[in-house]
Write a protein that holds these residues in place. Structure first.
Motif, mmCIF file in Angstrom:
data_model
loop_
_atom_site.group_PDB
_atom_site.id
_atom_site.type_symbol
_atom_site.label_atom_id
_atom_site.label_comp_id
_atom_site.label_asym_id
_atom_site.label_seq_id
_atom_site.Cartn_x
_atom_site.Cartn_y
_atom_site.Cartn_z
ATOM 1 N N UNK A 21 -5.736 11.168 6.730
ATOM 2 C CA UNK A 21 -5.557 10.821 5.323
ATOM 3 C C UNK A 21 -4.282 9.990 5.193
ATOM 4 N N UNK A 22 -4.451 8.718 4.860
ATOM 5 C CA UNK A 22 -3.331 7.788 4.729
ATOM 6 C C UNK A 22 -3.057 7.555 3.250
ATOM 7 N N UNK A 23 -1.835 7.748 2.829
ATOM 8 C CA UNK A 23 -1.483 7.550 1.424
ATOM 9 C C UNK A 23 -0.752 6.231 1.244
ATOM 10 N N UNK A 24 -1.127 5.489 0.183
ATOM 11 C CA UNK A 24 -0.532 4.195 -0.118
ATOM 12 C C UNK A 24 -0.244 4.122 -1.613
ATOM 13 N N UNK A 25 0.965 3.761 -1.966
ATOM 14 C CA UNK A 25 1.318 3.666 -3.382
ATOM 15 C C UNK A 25 0.765 2.396 -4.021
ATOM 16 N N UNK A 26 0.285 1.448 -3.203
ATOM 17 C CA UNK A 26 -0.195 0.165 -3.729
ATOM 18 C C UNK A 26 -1.634 0.223 -4.202
ATOM 19 N N UNK A 27 -2.344 1.321 -3.964
ATOM 20 C CA UNK A 27 -3.740 1.404 -4.375
ATOM 21 C C UNK A 27 -3.906 2.493 -5.423
ATOM 22 N N UNK A 28 -4.922 2.325 -6.255
ATOM 23 C CA UNK A 28 -5.183 3.279 -7.328
ATOM 24 C C UNK A 28 -6.463 4.070 -7.095
ATOM 25 N N UNK A 29 -7.269 3.665 -6.120
ATOM 26 C CA UNK A 29 -8.526 4.334 -5.813
ATOM 27 C C UNK A 29 -8.515 4.816 -4.373
ATOM 28 N N UNK A 30 -9.507 5.619 -4.036
ATOM 29 C CA UNK A 30 -9.603 6.183 -2.698
ATOM 30 C C UNK A 30 -10.740 5.519 -1.928
ATOM 31 N N UNK A 31 -10.505 5.311 -0.635
ATOM 32 C CA UNK A 31 -11.499 4.713 0.249
ATOM 33 C C UNK A 31 -11.754 5.698 1.393
ATOM 34 N N UNK A 32 -13.026 5.923 1.706
ATOM 35 C CA UNK A 32 -13.389 6.913 2.720
ATOM 36 C C UNK A 32 -14.406 6.352 3.694
ATOM 37 N N UNK A 200 -0.804 7.734 -3.206
ATOM 38 C CA UNK A 200 0.166 8.702 -2.689
ATOM 39 C C UNK A 200 0.088 10.041 -3.417
ATOM 40 N N UNK A 201 -0.208 9.996 -4.721
ATOM 41 C CA UNK A 201 -0.217 11.247 -5.478
ATOM 42 C C UNK A 201 -1.482 12.080 -5.265
ATOM 43 N N UNK A 202 -2.446 11.565 -4.445
ATOM 44 C CA UNK A 202 -3.668 12.330 -4.173
ATOM 45 C C UNK A 202 -3.755 12.796 -2.725
ATOM 46 N N UNK A 203 -2.737 12.488 -1.941
ATOM 47 C CA UNK A 203 -2.803 12.830 -0.519
ATOM 48 C C UNK A 203 -2.937 14.336 -0.303
ATOM 49 N N UNK A 204 -2.109 15.114 -0.965
ATOM 50 C CA UNK A 204 -2.140 16.569 -0.759
ATOM 51 C C UNK A 204 -3.457 17.177 -1.240
ATOM 52 N N UNK A 205 -3.963 16.683 -2.378
ATOM 53 C CA UNK A 205 -5.216 17.211 -2.914
ATOM 54 C C UNK A 205 -6.372 16.941 -1.954
ATOM 55 N N UNK A 221 1.967 9.920 5.742
ATOM 56 C CA UNK A 221 2.693 9.431 4.567
ATOM 57 C C UNK A 221 2.955 7.935 4.665
ATOM 58 N N UNK A 222 3.138 7.323 3.517
ATOM 59 C CA UNK A 222 3.352 5.872 3.472
ATOM 60 C C UNK A 222 4.603 5.469 4.239
ATOM 61 N N UNK A 223 5.617 6.320 4.230
ATOM 62 C CA UNK A 223 6.852 5.999 4.922
ATOM 63 C C UNK A 223 6.630 5.774 6.416
ATOM 64 N N UNK A 224 5.694 6.527 6.988
ATOM 65 C CA UNK A 224 5.413 6.365 8.411
ATOM 66 C C UNK A 224 4.741 5.028 8.681
ATOM 67 N N UNK A 225 3.833 4.616 7.798
ATOM 68 C CA UNK A 225 3.185 3.315 7.956
ATOM 69 C C UNK A 225 4.188 2.181 7.817
#
Length: 283
Positions: A21-32, A200-205, A221-225
């Protein structure tokens, strides 16, 4: 059968039940993307699997109506790579990943359990759509020649398209349901491999959701990327967090991390590129 001497590629590692699960603050939707073992080009279940996929993902089909129509995701698709023998299910611009996955699973379970059937009209439509796609790929002499040439590198006979068309025409509703149960159902089993990119705000969920379903989840987390792909700023951020990503060297006189700066390192000085009245092309 495949041509002799043409080894089939296989990207499957044998590792299962993995979820990243990769979190990105630049996107508003989820891709799977969910992946499981698929079938090869000459497998007996290849044509039935293609028909089942075409039926499920057709315009105004089950995925379209119950996933996109319900506002759960902008798109849902499925594909089988006969080269890698990998079957994949994807959700594009997903607003509610758990609900979208649940809706897709319900669709598949209904057919697998016998609560839903494939109408003959819809089956004919799926077969016709697949046939058109195959024929369109060799619509011209150049396309046909190119396809025949590539077939030698793909482990296929030169008449593979004709062979596949014949197999598609023979697929029955029972064949398609067989392929659904054997290959598509595992996409919704915890033994599948999952890749997710989310806000980023949906990563934990999302990580918790996948963990509850039995997956071994690796949150990134985004910081690692940024530390890996973010150039100087990313390297500095990684160093601040105890990382060891090397800081790229700056180009003298400019920063190669600014838009257009990279190309300026390689300004061409040939006569064709030098403007009249100047000794160097305008930067």
């Amino acid at each position: 059968a495949p041509l002799r001497g043409c080894a089939a590629s296989d990207v499957l590692s044998g590792v299962t039940a993995q979820a990243v699960v990769v979190s990105l603050s630049a996107i508003e939707s989820t891709f799977l993307m969910v992946s499981v073992s698929g079938v090869g080009a000459y497998h007996a279940d290849h044509a039935p699997l293609l028909v089942a996929i075409e039926y499920l993902t057709a315009l105004e089909g089950d995925f379209w109506v119950k996933i996109r129509g319900a506002g759960l995701a902008y798109g849902a698709s499925m594909s089988n790579s006969s080269d890698s023998r990998l079957l994949s299910f994807t959700l594009y611009r997903c607003a509610d990943l758990p609900a979208a996955c649940a809706a897709a699973q319900t669709i598949i379970v209904d057919y697998a359990a016998g609560d839903a059937t494939i109408p003959q009209v819809a089956l004919d439509g799926a077969r016709s759509s697949l046939a058109y796609g195959v024929i369109a790929g060799m619509a011209t002499k150049l396309d046909a020649a190119k396809g025949a040439w590539l077939s030698g590198y793909q482990g296929k006979e030169v008449n593979y398209d004709q062979w596949l068309l014949e197999r598609i025409a023979e697929v029955t509703a029972e064949d398609a349901l067989h392929a659904l149960k054997r290959y598509i159902v595992p996409l919704f089993d915890p033994l599948a491999n999952v890749s997710v990119a989310c806000p980023a705000n949906k990563r934990d969920q999302i990580s918790s959701y996948l963990t509850d379903r039995g997956f071994n989840v690796l949150p990134v987390p985004e910081e690692k990327l940024i530390g890996i792909f973010g150039g100087r700023l990313g390297a500095e951020a990684a160093a601040a967090n105890g990382g060891s990503v090397a800081v790229p060297e700056r180009v003298k006189g400019s920063s190669k991390f600014l838009p257009g700066a990279f190309a300026k390192q390689f300004v061409c000085g040939c006569p064709r590129c030098i403007e009249p009245g100047s000794s160097k092309r305008d930067n």
